[in-house]
Design a protein around this motif. Structure first.
Motif, PDB file in Angstrom:
ATOM      1  N   GLY C 261      25.510 -29.850  89.234  1.00  0.00           N
ATOM      2  CA  GLY C 261      25.044 -30.223  87.870  1.00  0.00           C
ATOM      3  C   GLY C 261      25.615 -31.181  87.165  1.00  0.00           C
ATOM      4  O   GLY C 261      24.992 -32.163  86.714  1.00  0.00           O
ATOM      5  N   GLY C 262      26.815 -31.325  87.056  1.00  0.00           N
ATOM      6  CA  GLY C 262      27.708 -32.422  86.557  1.00  0.00           C
ATOM      7  C   GLY C 262      27.524 -33.727  87.147  1.00  0.00           C
ATOM      8  O   GLY C 262      27.472 -34.658  86.549  1.00  0.00           O
ATOM      9  N   ALA C 263      27.616 -33.573  88.530  1.00  0.00           N
ATOM     10  CA  ALA C 263      27.422 -34.815  89.250  1.00  0.00           C
ATOM     11  C   ALA C 263      26.324 -35.255  89.075  1.00  0.00           C
ATOM     12  O   ALA C 263      26.008 -36.698  88.997  1.00  0.00           O
ATOM     13  CB  ALA C 263      27.651 -34.448  90.859  1.00  0.00           C
ATOM     14  N   THR C 264      25.273 -34.675  89.003  1.00  0.00           N
ATOM     15  CA  THR C 264      23.800 -35.235  88.792  1.00  0.00           C
ATOM     16  C   THR C 264      23.652 -35.761  87.568  1.00  0.00           C
ATOM     17  O   THR C 264      23.183 -36.912  87.373  1.00  0.00           O
ATOM     18  CB  THR C 264      22.879 -33.886  88.878  1.00  0.00           C
ATOM     19  N   MET C 265      24.161 -35.102  86.595  1.00  0.00           N
ATOM     20  CA  MET C 265      24.207 -35.844  85.128  1.00  0.00           C
ATOM     21  C   MET C 265      24.845 -37.239  84.959  1.00  0.00           C
ATOM     22  O   MET C 265      24.401 -38.204  84.434  1.00  0.00           O
ATOM     23  CB  MET C 265      24.730 -35.011  83.917  1.00  0.00           C
ATOM     24  N   MET C 266      26.026 -37.226  86.000  1.00  0.00           N
ATOM     25  CA  MET C 266      26.913 -38.213  85.903  1.00  0.00           C
ATOM     26  C   MET C 266      26.281 -39.651  86.637  1.00  0.00           C
ATOM     27  O   MET C 266      26.239 -40.585  86.151  1.00  0.00           O
ATOM     28  CB  MET C 266      28.284 -38.061  86.701  1.00  0.00           C
ATOM     29  N   VAL C 267      26.014 -38.836  87.911  1.00  0.00           N
ATOM     30  CA  VAL C 267      25.474 -40.436  88.943  1.00  0.00           C
ATOM     31  C   VAL C 267      23.924 -40.412  88.528  1.00  0.00           C
ATOM     32  O   VAL C 267      23.712 -41.591  88.576  1.00  0.00           O
ATOM     33  CB  VAL C 267      25.709 -39.828  90.290  1.00  0.00           C
ATOM     34  N   GLY C 268      23.122 -39.377  88.143  1.00  0.00           N
ATOM     35  CA  GLY C 268      21.710 -39.531  88.149  1.00  0.00           C
ATOM     36  C   GLY C 268      21.432 -40.137  86.804  1.00  0.00           C
ATOM     37  O   GLY C 268      20.482 -41.168  86.895  1.00  0.00           O
ATOM     38  N   THR C 359      18.975 -38.996  93.806  1.00  0.00           N
ATOM     39  CA  THR C 359      20.246 -38.453  93.947  1.00  0.00           C
ATOM     40  C   THR C 359      20.486 -37.065  93.255  1.00  0.00           C
ATOM     41  O   THR C 359      21.066 -36.143  93.646  1.00  0.00           O
ATOM     42  CB  THR C 359      21.100 -39.539  93.119  1.00  0.00           C
ATOM     43  N   ALA C 360      19.619 -36.953  92.022  1.00  0.00           N
ATOM     44  CA  ALA C 360      19.458 -35.627  91.684  1.00  0.00           C
ATOM     45  C   ALA C 360      18.919 -34.537  92.548  1.00  0.00           C
ATOM     46  O   ALA C 360      19.688 -33.476  92.848  1.00  0.00           O
ATOM     47  CB  ALA C 360      18.510 -35.334  90.372  1.00  0.00           C
ATOM     48  N   ALA C 361      17.931 -34.990  93.511  1.00  0.00           N
ATOM     49  CA  ALA C 361      17.598 -33.958  94.502  1.00  0.00           C
ATOM     50  C   ALA C 361      18.716 -33.557  95.467  1.00  0.00           C
ATOM     51  O   ALA C 361      18.989 -32.367  96.050  1.00  0.00           O
ATOM     52  CB  ALA C 361      16.461 -34.388  94.888  1.00  0.00           C
ATOM     53  N   LEU C 362      19.342 -34.876  95.865  1.00  0.00           N
ATOM     54  CA  LEU C 362      20.368 -34.866  96.809  1.00  0.00           C
ATOM     55  C   LEU C 362      21.495 -33.642  96.553  1.00  0.00           C
ATOM     56  O   LEU C 362      22.058 -32.914  97.148  1.00  0.00           O
ATOM     57  CB  LEU C 362      20.806 -36.238  97.313  1.00  0.00           C
ATOM     58  N   PHE C 363      21.898 -34.232  95.055  1.00  0.00           N
ATOM     59  CA  PHE C 363      23.097 -33.342  94.709  1.00  0.00           C
ATOM     60  C   PHE C 363      22.733 -32.116  94.501  1.00  0.00           C
ATOM     61  O   PHE C 363      24.022 -31.194  94.803  1.00  0.00           O
ATOM     62  CB  PHE C 363      23.436 -34.071  93.172  1.00  0.00           C
ATOM     63  N   LEU C 364      21.615 -31.780  93.800  1.00  0.00           N
ATOM     64  CA  LEU C 364      21.358 -30.311  93.554  1.00  0.00           C
ATOM     65  C   LEU C 364      21.071 -29.552  94.986  1.00  0.00           C
ATOM     66  O   LEU C 364      21.808 -28.240  94.980  1.00  0.00           O
ATOM     67  CB  LEU C 364      20.112 -30.315  92.866  1.00  0.00           C
TER      68      LEU C 364
END
Lengths: 535, 98, 519, 634
Positions: C261-268, C359-364
């Motif tokens: 979740g954090g990575a999504t918020m960050m990169v996404g 990216t959100a899809a990929l990360f999640l």
């Protein structure tokens, strides 16, 4: 001629200073007269009333307007003076609140029961059992405060020197009065005293040389001399000017805690009782930069080409040394001491910029003085608040100043850790705290003064500085509690609930940090209006 | 003529500074500071004379008073430390560092 | 009705309100409040975006004096470019909330949830969702701000909640290190930018009236040297955030040590600030300097494209892998911005949206699998598609979106950037196009290593297929990626109106077709 | 060159999108429905291409009934990417060329779907298989129906995706997963060319529609037009497995056999030929690119034939043959206007007979427990009579036996090649002989007497659902050429600006005669080595012959790729990973280390001695003096 004209003193304008000074004197009498049980209450009452009255008078004089030189031209009560007096009085009062704290230390104050007693002797133990305490700390602090008020307001060098000593001498004593860790406290007092005396000597000799150059102690007289070259023109005269300027700079920068005259700061801040450290860190710095700016802008402003490079170098050295050394500190107070050095460096960038009306700053633009004054508010609020929290975080040995014992504080006392983080973020210059606006304004002044490169250096150093504040946040929130090591002292510290006076200090700190961070406009505006020195 | 006094005062100031840095005894170190203050006094008086004004000389009085007050405070601190540590060496007070 | 109320403030503050409610409420209620708030935000964002009138200028403008001595205004406005990113920030947040739904709930005995073998989260879901919403608020302000100072404030502030998101919920022992690294890089950029922000103030004060309003600043005449220096300060900060090679080294660490979740918020979302900032501030305020810097930036962008792609091929950790693919994609975005044709500007803006979604899809989805397997190492997977076909399918879909498969939204944007670049700078365009091969390679290699082949015993033991809730969380992303790939016109035309204005203000025009008048 | 202006499609034609939408929707349903669809999924999946086929027939009939000038119908659907001067819409173009493809794809596709019902009956993931097949059909139809290159590219990548999914359908086999990835990646290399070509079109014409490009390309400078042609050729090479991007096709045989039949024989791999023919105007404007096409085609036709000779895997022989046959088509397409129609003609007949043979091979594998090694076959003619007969029809078609499909289509190409260049002609001729050789070898090894079956293998004829498609395709292999010859050139010429000459059904020329002889020679050689009386070793015999080894290793295509791309690529990746860690990240972390090291060092200066502090101060004062003086001097 023939008759000696009665000197015009202008008591009304001097009243705030007089009130504080008088209260200090009365405080001495209180020690002599009032029974011991009532002394503490009486001193507190006296101190707070005096500060309150002084504050009211300062503000009313200020709002009445007008920049006046009073006290036979010795004291300039102008915009910067009024502003500085106001913040000195506020921060003074807040620190006095910490002086009055007794709850965290189980009913006694943070000060030695009997300073004269040798630590560990029967005399000391008796004094402890007697629950004695030095209520003189408040009059001493009031004396120091009065010196601090006079110092940046002084319009001639001798008054300034006297003010310097009035502010310094009580502080030397206060530093040696810690209840716990007496040896450290005494050592701090001695170091501060000896080095302070040395710096006073530098200051005085510098004053003498400037007098020799200009034939006047008055700041405006020196300015005249530089502009019009009255007395000692020629190479010899210039030599006097430059040497005097340099020595004055040494004396003033010492008080301000600038590199390379900073060595006392970490030791004294660490050894002194924490309330005194807070008082010193906030108020001495205010007084010192006020005086520094007055001397260098009013008296030496016309010769700024000579001192600007110097001060730029000092500013960089101060920022760098303060920030870099803070990284590896393991003691909170010591880290805050280095942090105060780093902040001195940031403040100096604005000072070097010398962006004043006299040097071509435009109407409505932030001037150096106003940005420095704003920075002082931000820095002072966060500093006092931070030290107040230091007094609250304790373990069995008293204040737990080892950073290792702050580990995991975010879990145990989230609120306190959060507040401390706010102060740290303000120090680091993160927006929505006053520290950011302060940083913005001092750098803006430096930029206005044409020192773009200095700003670039300063912003890069800011990153290093931010790093060690973040390190503390990491410790509080992200570092796991070490698995109970065998040795004592590794056990995490606990937050002790303090009395309302300390809470007040924290509250004022947080409020100022947040409010002036989000809505700094009015205060900045005020600083802007009050930013020109009278000549 | 006055210049000589100035030079003398500078020499005194330098002696004081060097003394402060070299002497280990707190009292002596402090006396070196007093020497520096007096060097300043000498300079003040000399400049006063040269400028033909009295304010420098008056200033010297201020300085003397301040110096006296400083002695009081200073000695108090030094004596307390001496009583605690049984030593007046400033090098012995070395707990606070780094 | 839409014009009277300060709708943009309402929009930006909605998540803040949500965060406060989350903090005040119980831990159990946190996720519900967060979801509700973020859904309301989506609705409002969509309504505001749809209500935009043509023309491409700032709309729904709010402007109040904030800090008079600084000339700082509380000024918000929505244009096509900002609206695209506002949509992104609004859409991704509820997805994150739903995808991480019970990840940080306390265990029945009150303990903190496990985030990796032997590691627990440092805080519970309450803090997590408060931080997510805080990041969202900052992001919304950043995309809405029409005042440099306001932008700068949130540019720095967003670091704080993001920092806690990484350090508090990451899976690894190095999460504190990664969080600190993230913050230091962010601050380095931020403070260097501060110098330029200050320089702008002084320049505008010298010109008469200090003001940070974009509209005032864009009219400022700056000396060439001055403009270039100020530009560099902004660009440096944005290049760290967007990350351009060689300023990227914080991102792989931060992503690896983040929760999904954090990575999504960050990169996404958050990293888009960098590229958004380049469009809005570098181009908007320093048109001459931007063109002056174009050759260097384009070279860096192309290097980023290839460098990120190659390192993605060499990644051994799923989260790190996604980070490197993002570096490659940010290269495309930056390239498009600085090529400065209508297609590339529009394409880059659209790219930001698409990259955020994919990216959100990929990360999640990777996060779903990592959570089950208890490891993000690519080598620890293998044969997942046999035991979790839906998860594998979702990962493949996200991967295909990442490699810009035609028919998916990212293709449209990537193609616009590439083709636009090619039309103006054929060599750069051709070299950048190499990335389409590398992208296929990195995605399919990753997919092959993790999803196909014989099922590893550890995978068979631990990995189960995604739940309905997890599918529902990803579904909006899938639908949008498909929909925008097939019919991107509404978004494109919304963006294009603003990029047209921007291009005019920069003073660049598109290269003429080699063969004229065929249309 | 004046180009055909398509007429706007109205009425029935405005529904042409259904051609694509039906299989696409079916694919979506099959992939999303979950297990609920397992029972009926394959029926739905088969129905979809049938519906499209019926629609295709309707449109074909409509076009047949029109004037020649109105046979190109343009059906704009909606705006896709509009930006700046670009205005790329999604639209369909039904003309003589695309309708032929539509019929081929949906016709052969439907048959293969039917066949797959039986072939995949025992696979638990049959529903998904049909989903992927439908997805392929949709994408392939989009490819051939698109009215501009960018939309074509969407279909182009879509078929690539479907191909990836289907090659790797048995994902748990690492070889399948690798083959799938390889196919996609190599195709992407081709797409590189394709993408840049489209970018170039946009830069040149602000449009990628066939009409605009064809109209504008004449104004382009010859070098640019040649570049454009070469880039398109690169794309075509990737999709059609032409040298140098041929390496993926043999590995792609990892996929289920119906996939090989549909995608890797009949339709997808011929997309490259379609692209070249569709882009005829570009190749006309850049003649050098046409020559490149001829070279590629010629090289590949020999390359594929060579490989076909040396494989024992029945599917790989057919794959090599496919490469080779597409080489013929490319050769024809490269010759220019005289060859376009022949290329398509051969493409269609090849679609019939190669699909036929692949499905036949599938039927054989089905019987032999999925064994693909021909050395384990033999004597299957009796066991699998229907398969044998249909396979034989395909065989005769491919070697160009008179009156079978290949006879017409291939001989035309050889003749045209001789007209264009004797080198290309000779190569084509040799190719025909080699084709005859390896196909005869395949027939002999598979069907001729002499059982070499593994233990426990009991061959049996496939069920009706598999044999019916075989029969239909076998019939098409027999009569396809007869039916289409002549008509197809007439039909296609206007659409592709072609000048192909229509030949009579019975049309013997010198070249044709020579071809016949060469083919017979190939067959004879094959009988010599693999005739019924010969013993065929059970395992591949070791050989020292460099030529045989080269053939078995696909003429070192993979070795080349590995040496030139993969290994250096892996090395570069590893180096870059190290570089990123040590240098880029090292600098960041190193800065931190340096600062904190500096800090610990500097701390020592703060040694706690008052006197040293005083020294610092005094030294500082000296420095202050020095700076002030320096300031003065400077």
């Amino acid at each position: 001629m023939g008759t000696i004209a009665a000197p015009t003193i202008g008591y009304a304008l001097l009243l705030p200073f007089i009130v504080i000074f008088a209260a200090a004197c009365v405080g001495i009498l209180v020690e002599a007269i009032v029974p011991r049980d009532l002394r503490r209450a009486a001193q507190l009452l006296l101190a707070f009333v005096a500060v309150g009255v002084a504050l009211v008078v300062t503000i009313s004089n200020w709002s009445a307007g007008g920049d006046v030189v009073v006290g036979v031209a010795s004291v300039a009560v102008d915009g910067p003076t009024s502003f500085i007096w106001t913040i000195l009085l506020v921060f003074g009062a807040v620190s006095f609140g910490m002086f009055a704290e007794r709850k965290v230390t189980a009913g006694v104050s943070a000060f030695a029961p009997m300073a004269a007693a040798v630590p560990g002797t029967v005399a000391e133990r008796e004094a402890i059992e007697d629950r004695r305490e030095h209520t003189e700390v408040l009059p001493l602090a009031l004396f120091a405060l009065s010196g601090m008020m006079l110092f940046p307001a002084a319009n001639d060098l001798i008054t300034m020197f006297v003010a310097l000593e009035i502010l310094s001498l009580p502080l030397y004593l206060l530093c040696g009065l810690a209840r716990r860790r007496r040896l450290l406290s005494q050592e701090a007092a001695m170091k501060y005293f000896l080095l302070g005396a040395l710096s006073s000597a530098f200051f005085l000799y510098g004053a003498a040389l400037l007098y020799g150059y200009s034939g006047s102690f008055l700041l405006s007289g020196i300015d005249d001399a530089i502009r019009n070259g009255v007395a000692g023109t020629g190479p010899q005269g210039t030599g006097l000017l430059l040497a005097g300027m340099g020595l004055m700079a040494v004396g003033l920068l010492f008080k301000f805690g600038a590199v390379p005259f900073h060595s006392w700061t970490p030791d004294v801040y660490t050894g002194a009782p924490t309330p005194v450290t807070a008082f010193m860190a906030a108020c001495t710095k205010i007084a010192a930069i006020g005086a520094l700016m007055r001397v260098f802008y009013v008296a030496l402003g016309s010769d700024r080409w000579d001192w600007q490079p110097l001060m730029a170098v000092v500013a960089i050295a101060t920022m760098v040394v303060g920030s870099v050394l803070a990284i590896t500190q393991t003691d909170v107070k010591r880290m805050l001491a280095y942090s105060s050095i780093a902040h001195a460096g940031f403040i100096l960038t604005a000072f070097v910029g010398a962006s004043q009306a006299a040097t071509g700053a435009r109407e409505g633009q932030l001037t150096s003085v106003s940005s420095v004054m704003f920075y002082l508010v931000a820095y002072g609020a966060a500093t006092i608040g931070a030290f107040a929290i230091v007094t609250m975080v304790r373990d069995s040995t008293g204040e737990a100043t080892q950073l290792s014992s702050w580990v995991g504080l975010g879990k145990r006392s989230p609120a306190v850790a959060l507040v401390f983080s706010v102060f740290l973020l303000s120090f680091a210059g993160i927006p929505l705290t006053s520290g950011f606006i302060g940083k913005w304004s001092v750098f803006a002044s430096a930029w206005s003064g044409g020192l773009h490169w200095l700003v670039v250096v300063a912003v890069v150093v800011s990153v290093v500085a931010a790093f060690f504040y973040i390190r503390v946040i990491v410790m509080m929130f992200f570092t796991d509690q070490p698995v109970e090591a065998t040795g004592a002292g590794t056990a995490g510290a606990e937050v002790v609930r303090p009395g309302w006076t300390t809470l007040l200090a924290v509250g004022v700190g947080v409020a100022a940090t947040v409010v002036f961070g989000i809505y700094p406009g009015p205060l900045l505006g005020l600083a802007q209006q009050a930013s020109e020195f009278i000549r | 003529m006055t210049d000589h006094y100035i030079v003398l005062s500078a020499i005194l100031f330098a002696i004081g500074t060097i003394g402060f840095m070299t002497r280990r005894n707190a009292i002596v170190a402090f006396m070196c500071v007093e020497l520096m203050l007096n060097a300043s006094n000498l300079a003040l008086v000399a400049f006063s004379h040269k400028n033909g004004a009295l304010d420098g000389q008056i200033a010297a009085f201020f300085v003397m008073v301040v110096a006296a007050a400083e002695v009081v405070v200073g000695l108090a601190i030094i004596v307390t430390i001496f009583r605690t540590r049984r030593s007046a060496s400033i090098d012995d007070a070395n707990l606070l560092k780094f | 009705m839409m014009t009277t109320a300060p709708w943009l403030t309402v929009l930006a503050l909605l998540p803040t309100v949500g965060a406060i409610v989350v903090l005040l409420g119980s831990s159990a209620a946190a996720k519900f409040v967060a979801l509700a708030t973020s859904l309301v935000t989506v609705v409002l964002a969509v309504v505001l975006t749809v209500s935009l009138r043509g023309g491409g200028g700032m709309q729904l403008v709010e402007d109040a004096m904030w800090i008079r001595p600084l000339g700082a205004h509380y000024a918000l406005g929505l244009d096509g470019i900002g609206a695209t990113l506002v949509l992104l920030a609004s859409i991704v947040t509820p997805v994150v909330v739903l995808a991480t739904w019970s990840d940080y709930d306390r265990t029945p005995d009150g303990g903190l949830s496990t985030v990796a073998a032997g590691e627990t989260a440092r805080y519970d879901s309450k803090i997590f969702y408060a931080l997510v919403l805080a990041v969202q608020t900052c992001a919304l302000y950043l995309f809405l701000a029409t005042d440099v100072f306001l932008f700068y404030v949130f540019f720095e502030v967003v670091l704080v909640p993001m920092y806690f998101l990484i350090g508090g919920f990451g899976p690894g022992a190095r999460r504190s290190y990664a969080a600190a690294k993230f913050l230091i890089f962010g601050l380095l950029g931020g403070f260097v930018m501060l110098a330029s922000v200050i320089g702008l103030y002084v320049a505008s004060a010298d010109a008469g009236k200090a003001s940070y309003l974009l509209s005032d600043l864009s009219g400022l005449t700056l000396g060439t040297g001055q403009e270039r220096w100020l530009f560099l300060g902004f660009m440096f900060a944005f290049a760290i955030k967007a990350p351009l090679v060689p300023l990227h080294s914080w991102l792989p660490d931060a992503a690896e040590q983040s929760s999904p979740g954090g990575a999504t918020m960050m990169v996404g979302i958050m990293d888009k600030i960098g590229t958004f900032g380049m469009i809005r501030f570098c181009l908007g305020l320093f048109p001459e300097a931007s063109q002056w810097a174009t050759p260097v930036v384009m070279v860096l962008a192309v290097i980023s494209i290839l460098y990120g792609a190659i390192l993605a091929i060499g990644s051994k950790n799923l989260m790190r892998f996604v980070a490197y693919t993002s570096i490659s994609h940010f290269g495309f975005i930056v390239l498009g911005i600085f090529v400065l044709t209508r297609q590339t500007l529009t394409g880059s803006t659209f790219y930001m949206l698409n990259h955020g979604l994919s990216t959100a899809a990929l990360f999640l989805v990777a996060g779903y699998l990592v959570k089950r397997r208890g490891s993000a190492n690519i080598d620890d997977f293998g044969g997942v598609q046999k035991v979790a076909p839906v998860a594998a399918g979702l990962l493949l879909f996200a991967g295909l979106s990442t490699l810009s498969l035609p028919g998916l939204s990212s293709f449209v944007s990537e193609f616009m950037v590439l083709a636009g670049t090619f039309g103006k700078h054929p060599a750069y365009g051709a070299v950048a196009t190499l990335a389409i091969v590398l992208a296929a390679l990195y995605i399919l290699l990753m997919y092959q290593r993790t999803m196909t082949g014989p099922v590893r015993p550890a995978v068979a033991d631990r990995v189960t297929d995604v739940t309905v809730r997890e599918r529902v969380a990803i579904a909006p992303l899938v639908v949008l990626i498909l929909l925008l790939g097939v019919y991107p016109k509404p978004v494109l035309s919304m963006i294009e109106q603003s990029t047209t204005l921007l291009q005019t203000s920069v003073g660049v025009s598109d290269p003429a077709p080699l063969v004229g008048g065929t249309r | 060159m004046e180009s055909v202006t398509p007429v706007l499609g109205t009425g029935l034609f405005s529904l042409a999108w259904l051609l694509i939408a039906v299989p696409a929707a079916s694919a979506a349903v099959l992939l999303l429905i979950g297990r609920a669809g397992d029972r009926w999924g394959h029926f739905l999946g088969t129905l979809a291409p049938v519906v499209s086929f019926v629609l295709g027939v309707v449109y074909f009939a409509d076009l047949l009934g029109r004037d020649e000038a109105e046979r190109a119908v343009h059906v704009p659907l909606y705006d896709w990417i509009s930006s700046g001067t670009w205005n790329i819409g999604v639209g369909l173009q039904l003309d003589q060329l695309s309708i032929v493809f539509v019929l081929l794809i949906t016709g052969v596709g439907s048959l293969i779907h039917v066949y797959s019902i039986g072939y995949m009956a025992h696979d638990p993931r049959r529903r998904r298989f049909f989903g992927f097949l439908n997805l392929f059909v949709a994408a392939m139809l989009l490819l051939v129906l698109a009215d501009n290159y960018l939309v074509l590219f969407v279909g182009w990548e879509g078929v690539g995706l479907a191909s990836y999914l289907l090659i790797g359908f048995w994902q748990e086999r690492p070889s399948a997963a690798t083959a799938a990835k390889k196919a996609f990646v190599v195709n992407r290399v081709g797409d590189l060319g394709m993408s840049i070509a489209i970018m170039l079109m946009l830069a040149a014409f602000s449009s990628s529609s066939f009409t605009d490009v064809n109209a504008g390309v004449g104004q382009l400078s010859t070098p640019l037009a040649t570049t454009l042609g070469l880039l398109l050729l690169l794309g075509a090479c990737g999709k059609s497995a032409q040298v140098p991007l041929q390496s993926w096709l043999l590995d792609a045989m990892e996929g289920p056999t119906p996939v090989s039949a549909l995608i890797h024989a009949a339709t997808m791999v011929t997309a490259g030929v379609y692209l070249i023919v569709r882009s005829h105007a570009i190749f006309t404007a850049g003649p050098a690119a046409s020559i490149a096409v001829v070279v590629v085609g010629t090289v590949t036709l020999l390359f594929g034939a060579y490989i076909g000779c040396s494989k024992d895997d029945i599917k790989k022989v057919l794959a090599g043959s496919t490469m080779s046959q597409i080489g013929y088509m490319m050769l024809a397409a490269g010759i220019g206007p005289v060859g376009y129609a022949f290329a398509i003609f051969h493409l269609v007949t090849h679609g019939f007979f190669k699909a036929n043979m692949f499905l036949g091979a599938g039927s054989v594998m089905h019987a032999m427990d999925d064994d693909v090694d021909m050395r384990h076959y033999g004597a299957l003619a009796r066991a699998l009579p229907i398969t044998f007969v249909t396979f034989a029809a395909g065989y005769l078609a491919i070697i160009g036996f008179p009156f079978f499909a290949g006879f017409y289509s291939k001989d035309h190409i050889i003749e045209a090649a001789f007209h264009a260049s004797w080198v290309a002609g000779t190569c084509a001729l040799i190719g025909a002989g080699v084709t005859a050789f390896y196909m005869t070898r395949l027939m002999l090894m598979t069907f001729a007497p002499g059982k070499r079956w593994r233990e426990g293998v009991h061959p049996h004829e496939s069920p009706l659902v598999m044999t019916v498609p075989l029969i239909v395709l076998g019939a098409a292999s027999v009569v396809g050429g007869l039916l289409l010859n002549g008509w197809i050139t007439e039909w296609l010429n206007p659409a592709v600006q072609g000048e192909a000459e229509t030949e009579g059904l019975i049309h013997f020329t010198l070249i044709g005669g020579v071809t016949m002889l060469v083919v017979l020679a190939g067959i004879a050689v094959s009988f010599l080595f693999f005739g019924p009386q010969k013993v065929i070793p059970d395992v591949q015999p070791a050989t020292r012959s460099p030529f045989v080894r080269a053939g078995r290793r696909d003429l070192y295509g993979d070795a080349f790729n590995e040496a030139v791309f993969m290994r250096p690529g892996i090395r570069m990746t590893n180096d870059l990973v190290r570089f990123d860690g040590a240098v880029v990240d090292g600098i960041a972390n190193g800065t931190g280390t340096v600062i904190s090291g500096f800090s610990s060092r500097l701390r020592r200066v703060q040694n706690g001695f008052v006197r040293s502090y005083a020294l610092t101060m005094t030294a500082g004062a000296a420095v202050v003096g020095a700076i002030i003086l320096l300031g003065r001097l400077g």
